[in-house]
Design an enzyme around this catalytic site. Structure first.
Site, PDB file in Angstrom:
ATOM      1  NE  ARG A 236      41.324  42.316  40.947  1.00 40.35           N
ATOM      2  CZ  ARG A 236      40.305  43.162  41.085  1.00 40.35           C
ATOM      3  NH1 ARG A 236      39.276  42.819  41.843  1.00 40.35           N
ATOM      4  NH2 ARG A 236      40.308  44.342  40.480  1.00 40.35           N
ATOM      5  CG  ASP A 260      32.453  38.478  41.232  1.00 41.64           C
ATOM      6  OD1 ASP A 260      31.746  38.097  40.267  1.00 41.64           O
ATOM      7  OD2 ASP A 260      33.073  39.557  41.238  1.00 41.64           O
ATOM      8  CD  GLU A 265      38.914  36.134  37.460  1.00 41.68           C
ATOM      9  OE1 GLU A 265      38.682  36.301  38.671  1.00 41.68           O
ATOM     10  OE2 GLU A 265      38.888  37.064  36.625  1.00 41.68           O
ATOM     11  CG  HIS A 284      36.358  39.468  38.266  1.00 37.07           C
ATOM     12  ND1 HIS A 284      37.712  39.238  38.308  1.00 37.07           N
ATOM     13  CD2 HIS A 284      36.165  40.592  39.015  1.00 37.07           C
ATOM     14  CE1 HIS A 284      38.305  40.173  39.021  1.00 37.07           C
ATOM     15  NE2 HIS A 284      37.381  41.008  39.453  1.00 37.07           N
ATOM     16  N   GLY A 287      31.115  44.047  40.501  1.00 38.05           N
ATOM     17  CA  GLY A 287      31.142  45.503  40.385  1.00 38.05           C
ATOM     18  C   GLY A 287      30.569  46.035  39.092  1.00 38.05           C
TER      19      GLY A 287
END
Length: 319
Positions: A236, A260, A265, A284, A287
């Site tokens: 994070r 990532d 953001e 991001h 996943g």
């Protein structure tokens, strides 16, 4: 009476919208009229289940827990729960659950893809061919490609992702170690964080953001990374001093970085950094695959059904 679900993400996918209203369950879904703390607090007294905000903008702390007097579950639709005060909800007797390992393989595979991209200079080679060049031997001088096998890999974090990373890189012939303040991984060697950072060719940050991990890999820690090291951050924003990392890459004292996650953001990127071919940026989404999204929303749906039918919840974090 309908089960009242308060859905907080400002941009829920069609799959999540379907998951929070499972077939066969009488559900009333409410969304905020504006994405603000005040709107959240106004809605909390009238819900049975809260589906958490994945944008990171709305916190669920003591004040929110006190207002949600009827809540039976806080269900975070992601792995990270850094915006939720687990203890505050535990004191109110409300379980907080996340998605468990639903996207852990996706994140693990993304790290491998980023590793190979940086070790073998895919972006550089692609750009050369697109520009009409054919540098079969020049790549050795300009991009310094390396094999993964035999690399020293250091993983920061020992959760679902960290454990999978250790197993995968070990199977690929790497010398793998890890650091975690609590969890342990049987398949890899534990090292202190300073030792891990100073002796690893590839460092992967895959640890949860907590008050203890904010600023964990600071400027001094980044300075200790070996020359030609690669750093991958899938944790994070705020855990790694990314400016220090990018500065070392620009100075050619690190081989590369793959990010990532970011402190803000979307990030505001320096044009000099954007031009670097040995830096990989990603919005991001480490996943995010069709498989992982199906597993994530499946977990959300299953826990809503569990509340409605009195069955056990899964992936509760604050028992």
């Amino acid at each position: 009476m309908s089960l009242r679900v308060l859905l907080l993400p400002p941009n829920p996918s069609a799959a999540l919208l379907e998951a929070v209203a499972p077939k066969g369950i009488d559900v009333e879904v409410t969304r905020l009229f504006e994405h603000t703390p005040d709107a959240l607090r106004a809605a909390l007294p009238n819900c049975d289940i809260i589906v958490g905000d994945w944008s990171g903008q709305l916190r669920l702390g003591d004040t929110e827990a006190a207002l949600a007097r009827d809540a039976a579950l806080v269900q975070q639709p992601t792995a990270g729960v850094e915006t939720i005060d687990l203890d505050a909800w535990a004191r109110r007797g409300v379980p907080v659950a996340n998605i468990g390992p639903a996207n852990s393989w996706s994140v693990t595979e993304w790290c491998l893809g980023a590793t190979m991209n940086l070790l073998r200079s895919y972006r550089w080679a692609d750009a050369e061919v697109r520009n009409g060049r054919w540098p079969q031997l020049d790549i050795l001088e300009h991009a310094r490609p390396r094999e993964l096998r035999g690399s020293r890999v250091g993983v920061v974090g020992a959760g679902q992702v960290g454990s999978r990373l250790c197993g995968m890189y070990s199977a690929l012939g790497c010398d793998v170690s890890y650091w975690s303040p609590r969890s342990r991984i049987a398949e890899a060697a534990w090292r202190s964080l300073p030792e891990l950072l100073s002796t690893s060719d590839l460092v992967i940050i895959a640890i949860a953001r907590t008050p203890d991990t904010l600023g964990l890999v600071d400027r001094a820690a980044v300075a200790a990374l070996p020359v030609d090291a690669i750093l991958i951050d899938v944790s994070r924003g705020g855990i790694v001093d990314q400016e220090a990392v990018l500065g070392r890459v620009r100075d050619r004292t690190m081989a590369g970085a793959a990010l990532d996650v970011f402190g803000t953001e979307p990030p505001q990127l320096d044009p000099q950094v954007i031009a670097e071919q040995n830096v990989l940026f990603s919005p991001h989404v480490a996943g995010v695959t069709g498989n992982s999204v199906a597993a994530q929303v499946g977990t959300v749906r299953d826990n809503i059904v569990a509340v409605a039918t009195g069955k056990p919840l899964v992936h509760v974090l604050n028992r």
